[in-house]
Enzyme design. Structure first.
Site, mmCIF file in Angstrom:
data_model
loop_
_atom_site.group_PDB
_atom_site.id
_atom_site.type_symbol
_atom_site.label_atom_id
_atom_site.label_comp_id
_atom_site.label_asym_id
_atom_site.label_seq_id
_atom_site.Cartn_x
_atom_site.Cartn_y
_atom_site.Cartn_z
ATOM 1 N N ASP A 322 0.543 -1.202 0.059
ATOM 2 C CA ASP A 322 -0.015 0.143 -0.031
ATOM 3 C C ASP A 322 0.888 1.459 -0.008
ATOM 4 O O ASP A 322 0.399 2.400 -0.498
ATOM 5 C CB ASP A 322 -1.189 0.047 1.271
ATOM 6 C CG ASP A 322 -0.518 -0.091 2.457
ATOM 7 O OD1 ASP A 322 0.899 -0.296 2.532
ATOM 8 O OD2 ASP A 322 -1.032 -0.147 3.466
ATOM 9 N N HIS A 326 0.396 3.781 -2.640
ATOM 10 C CA HIS A 326 0.478 5.236 -2.503
ATOM 11 C C HIS A 326 1.258 6.119 -3.191
ATOM 12 O O HIS A 326 0.727 7.158 -4.009
ATOM 13 C CB HIS A 326 0.423 5.389 -0.886
ATOM 14 C CG HIS A 326 0.457 6.781 -0.469
ATOM 15 N ND1 HIS A 326 -0.845 7.221 0.345
ATOM 16 C CD2 HIS A 326 1.400 7.925 -0.212
ATOM 17 C CE1 HIS A 326 -0.516 8.683 0.588
ATOM 18 N NE2 HIS A 326 0.628 8.702 0.368
ATOM 19 N N GLU A 327 2.394 5.807 -3.244
ATOM 20 C CA GLU A 327 3.493 6.625 -3.994
ATOM 21 C C GLU A 327 3.198 6.888 -5.248
ATOM 22 O O GLU A 327 3.184 7.959 -6.092
ATOM 23 C CB GLU A 327 4.788 6.600 -3.615
ATOM 24 C CG GLU A 327 5.244 6.335 -2.062
ATOM 25 C CD GLU A 327 4.852 7.767 -1.319
ATOM 26 O OE1 GLU A 327 5.016 8.895 -2.121
ATOM 27 O OE2 GLU A 327 4.513 7.553 -0.209
ATOM 28 N N HIS A 330 0.571 9.114 -6.074
ATOM 29 C CA HIS A 330 0.996 10.579 -6.398
ATOM 30 C C HIS A 330 1.113 10.860 -7.603
ATOM 31 O O HIS A 330 1.071 12.192 -8.358
ATOM 32 C CB HIS A 330 1.918 10.976 -5.374
ATOM 33 C CG HIS A 330 1.555 11.031 -3.842
ATOM 34 N ND1 HIS A 330 0.444 11.780 -3.578
ATOM 35 C CD2 HIS A 330 2.083 10.496 -2.805
ATOM 36 C CE1 HIS A 330 0.385 12.003 -2.308
ATOM 37 N NE2 HIS A 330 1.510 11.174 -1.747
ATOM 38 N N TYR A 341 -0.321 20.536 -3.292
ATOM 39 C CA TYR A 341 0.104 19.741 -1.950
ATOM 40 C C TYR A 341 -0.148 20.805 -0.824
ATOM 41 O O TYR A 341 1.088 21.389 -0.334
ATOM 42 C CB TYR A 341 1.499 19.152 -2.047
ATOM 43 C CG TYR A 341 1.642 18.033 -1.065
ATOM 44 C CD1 TYR A 341 0.825 17.135 -1.521
ATOM 45 C CD2 TYR A 341 2.262 18.192 0.073
ATOM 46 C CE1 TYR A 341 0.865 15.909 -0.545
ATOM 47 C CE2 TYR A 341 2.819 17.114 0.953
ATOM 48 C CZ TYR A 341 1.781 15.800 0.409
ATOM 49 O OH TYR A 341 1.941 14.762 1.399
ATOM 50 N N GLU A 350 -3.499 13.552 -0.700
ATOM 51 C CA GLU A 350 -3.062 12.347 -0.030
ATOM 52 C C GLU A 350 -4.173 11.315 0.265
ATOM 53 O O GLU A 350 -3.822 9.881 0.247
ATOM 54 C CB GLU A 350 -2.735 12.862 1.611
ATOM 55 C CG GLU A 350 -1.313 13.376 1.650
ATOM 56 C CD GLU A 350 -0.326 12.479 1.646
ATOM 57 O OE1 GLU A 350 -0.727 11.222 2.111
ATOM 58 O OE2 GLU A 350 0.575 12.668 0.942
ATOM 59 N N THR A 381 6.008 0.374 12.975
ATOM 60 C CA THR A 381 6.287 -0.164 14.067
ATOM 61 C C THR A 381 6.497 -1.873 13.796
ATOM 62 O O THR A 381 5.590 -2.540 14.346
ATOM 63 C CB THR A 381 5.226 0.068 15.078
ATOM 64 O OG1 THR A 381 4.107 -0.303 14.707
ATOM 65 C CG2 THR A 381 5.389 1.287 15.286
ATOM 66 N N ASP A 421 2.871 20.586 8.032
ATOM 67 C CA ASP A 421 2.408 19.683 7.102
ATOM 68 C C ASP A 421 1.556 20.403 5.988
ATOM 69 O O ASP A 421 0.352 19.822 5.614
ATOM 70 C CB ASP A 421 1.545 18.610 7.922
ATOM 71 C CG ASP A 421 1.255 17.398 6.951
ATOM 72 O OD1 ASP A 421 1.915 17.180 6.034
ATOM 73 O OD2 ASP A 421 0.385 16.627 7.301
ATOM 74 N N HIS A 426 -1.697 15.733 5.579
ATOM 75 C CA HIS A 426 -1.944 14.278 6.193
ATOM 76 C C HIS A 426 -2.879 14.067 7.003
ATOM 77 O O HIS A 426 -4.019 12.878 6.901
ATOM 78 C CB HIS A 426 -0.637 13.762 6.516
ATOM 79 C CG HIS A 426 0.448 13.470 5.551
ATOM 80 N ND1 HIS A 426 1.339 14.532 5.253
ATOM 81 C CD2 HIS A 426 0.527 12.590 4.846
ATOM 82 C CE1 HIS A 426 2.355 13.926 4.239
ATOM 83 N NE2 HIS A 426 1.845 12.707 4.144
#
Length: 636
Positions: A322, A326-327, A330, A341, A350, A381, A421, A426
């Protein structure tokens, strides 16, 4: 419609592009077209129809294929046919709408006319011809035999095609190639060769008399052409080339980048027939091992870049499908809507990447799973199971994202910068993420911010709607309200007005303003006692401040425990304010921004019974307009 369109046709067909067509043929064409009930018509530069729709005629008999051919023969004057053309049946496709689509390939002397096909669309039950579209090439005086052999013609044409040291792959054949000057008899030959170290297989067309290069078609579609680079823990891009399409590596992160970019490419190709991010076969370039313990991945305008993570907060980003999808999305956004952006448009940018990342995962595994609505779960994580970077079905679970437009980050007077941001792109993406999830799965807001019940439309429809909105309607500065309108319009295009209603439900559920106007202000409503009642959740009302002293009041009944949000959007040049009062006329909240700025009040009924409140709209310092409306949106 028929009479008007006939007039337009007469005007449109009088241009210089038709100078070579005899006046008698043009006259017969107009007569034939005038006998049709046309609702849509378009023509090529020679005046030959490319799309005709309406009630064009009737099939003779019940044989769909034979009847379609007879219909085209009967209507040949409409296509400026000379009588020398031939049509070969390719096939008949019937669909679930009760229509048949009969496809013909045009030929002459038994040879194909390249790219010239016509499709006749028929209502099966009635035999009505609903539309004809495609390309038709009238045949004039053209040679039937070449002066040069295939080998001679290819030898002449190959250098212009860039085919040096070519090998002939298949036997040449003679075809007719449409050109601006008319049909050309051409040798068609498939050859293979190398250029700049890359293999090519092309279909080359060479004039049968002169060997002139008339064009080529690439048969290796380089859309899924991947190159994987290694930054070797530096920030130099693209780095050292590790391998490319068809290769492999013992580096598991590099192979993950390669495989996941391939899955993403295949998703876009299978679902939308999109040929790489630019829809023109761009190579998919990835750099892995970027930086030292770099905790991010990004699209830099020309390639994907993946860090390896620090091993605690993140593992290698390229291992998460994912994240890769996702990238790459873009990149798709860059080449379509170009959503800037920052602010709302950046949040939508996003969100589009998250939406299609989730859909790519479903494509890969074959069904929606517990991980579908998690973003980055495979790399976030690594020592903690079950968590993710973002949660589309419950955005606030990440401790940062927003899921309710009235509570968006940096709602007013924000200057975008990297330190904020870019005004929360985001965090605010969660609003669209949740709207998409609700469209797919149905239900209501996970935190009960609204009581809107959303009807599920499923992933197959929702992804098509969002893709059409992204590629057809959104622009670089689109707001959340614009996204609402774009997706609703896309839903109507694809599936009809009922599905547009379902899309509006999802945006209402996450508190986004806008939508179709379903109530108008009724004068006089200049006081609490004469207030207009708003009784339907999600109402979008249109009103006017008609004088310097005009005040508009609206009565709302808010259920116990519910939160009311009222938006008021003035005309761009007007400064209107929004106040909220309780039933006793006591001011509860006020919203007072400048001209053209949307006002917003949010109030929670903490009681155990429904509460009546009143929204008031009025002009600051006597501002008013009798021609430019304001819009009031109420959601609870």
């Amino acid at each position: 419609m028929k009479k008007l369109l006939s007039v337009l046709l007469t005007l449109g067909l009088a241009g210089t592009a038709l100078a070579a067509i005899p006046a008698a043929a043009r006259h017969e064409q107009l007569q034939e077209l005038g006998a049709m009930v046309l609702t849509q018509a378009s023509f090529d530069e020679q005046g030959v129809p490319t799309f005709l729709a309406g009630h064009l005629g009737q099939l003779p008999g019940r044989d769909v294929a034979g009847g379609a051919l007879a219909f085209l023969q009967e209507k040949r004057a409409a296509f400026l046919a000379t009588g020398r053309e031939e049509l070969a049946l390719v096939g008949v496709q019937e669909d679930e709408l009760g229509q048949a689509h009969v496809r013909f390939q045009q030929t002459f002397q038994g040879r194909p006319v390249v790219g010239s096909e016509l499709i006749v669309h028929v209502e099966l039950a009635s035999g009505k011809v609903l539309a004809v579209n495609g390309k038709f090439s009238p045949v004039g005086e053209v040679p039937t035999q070449p002066l040069m052999t295939a080998a001679m013609a290819l030898e002449q044409a190959a250098p212009a095609a860039g085919a040096v040291g070519y090998q002939v792959v298949s036997e040449p054949d003679l075809v007719y190639l449409p050109t601006p000057a008319g049909l050309r008899l051409a040798w068609r030959t498939t050859v293979s060769y190398e250029r700049e170290g890359e293999p090519y297989v092309d279909r080359i067309y060479a004039d049968g008399d002169t060997g002139e290069f008339l064009g080529a078609e690439g048969l290796i579609h380089r859309a899924l052409y991947r190159k994987i680079y290694n930054a070797n823990n530096t920030q130099t891009l693209p780095g050292t080339l590790m391998f490319q399409e068809g290769g492999s590596s013992s580096d598991s992160v590099a192979m993950a980048a390669y495989n996941n970019s391939g899955i993403t490419y295949n998703y876009y190709k299978a679902k939308f027939n999109r040929d790489s991010y630019d829809n023109a076969g761009a190579h998919l370039i990835s750099t892995v091992h970027y930086g030292n313990r770099y905790n991010n991945a990004f699209w830099n305008g020309s390639q994907m870049v993946y860090g390896d993570g620090d091993g605690t907060t993140f593992g290698p980003f390229a291992t998460a499908l994912d994240v890769v999808a996702h990238e790459l999305t873009h990149a798709v956004t860059d080449r379509t809507a170009g959503l800037a952006y920052q602010n709302d448009s950046g949040a939508l940018n996003e969100a589009m990447s998250d939406v299609f990342a989730a859909a790519t995962e479903v494509y890969s595994v074959g069904s929606i799973t517990s991980n579908t609505w998690k973003i980055g779960e495979a790399c976030y994580t690594p020592g903690t199971a079950g968590d993710a970077l973002r949660y589309m079905n419950n955005p606030t679970a990440d401790g940062y994202s927003r899921d309710y437009y009235p509570e968006r980050l940096y709602a007013y007077n924000c200057t975008p910068s990297s330190s904020n941001d870019y005004c929360g792109v985001h965090g605010n993406s969660g609003i669209a993420n949740l709207a998409f999830y609700l469209m797919v799965s149905g239900g209501s807001h996970p935190r009960g911010k609204t009581s809107i019940a959303v009807t599920a439309i499923g992933l197959a429809r929702a992804e098509q709607i969002f893709y059409r909105a992204l590629t057809t309607y959104l622009t670089s500065s689109s707001t959340y309200e614009a996204a609402r309108n774009a997706t609703a319009r896309a839903a109507s295009d694809l599936y009809g007005s009922t599905y547009a209603t379902y899309v509006h439900q999802a945006w209402d559920a996450v508190g986004v303003p806008g939508g179709p106007v379903n109530q108008s202000e009724a004068e006089s409503n200049g006081s609490i006692s004469t207030a207009n009642a708003i009784t339907t959740n999600g109402t979008n009302l249109q009103g006017y401040i008609g004088s310097t002293s005009d005040n508009d009041y609206f009565r709302l009944s808010v259920p116990a425990g519910r939160t009311l949000v009222v938006f008021m959007t003035p005309a761009s040049s007007r400064d209107y304010d929004l106040y909220l009062y309780n039933s006793a006329g006591t001011l509860l909240l006020r919203s007072e921004y400048g001209a053209g700025v949307r006002e917003q009040v949010v109030w929670q009924n903490t009681g155990t019974a429904a509460a009546t409140v009143y929204a008031r709209v009025f002009g600051y310092n006597g501002a008013y307009s009798t021609t430019s409306p304001y819009y009031l949106k109420a959601i609870w």
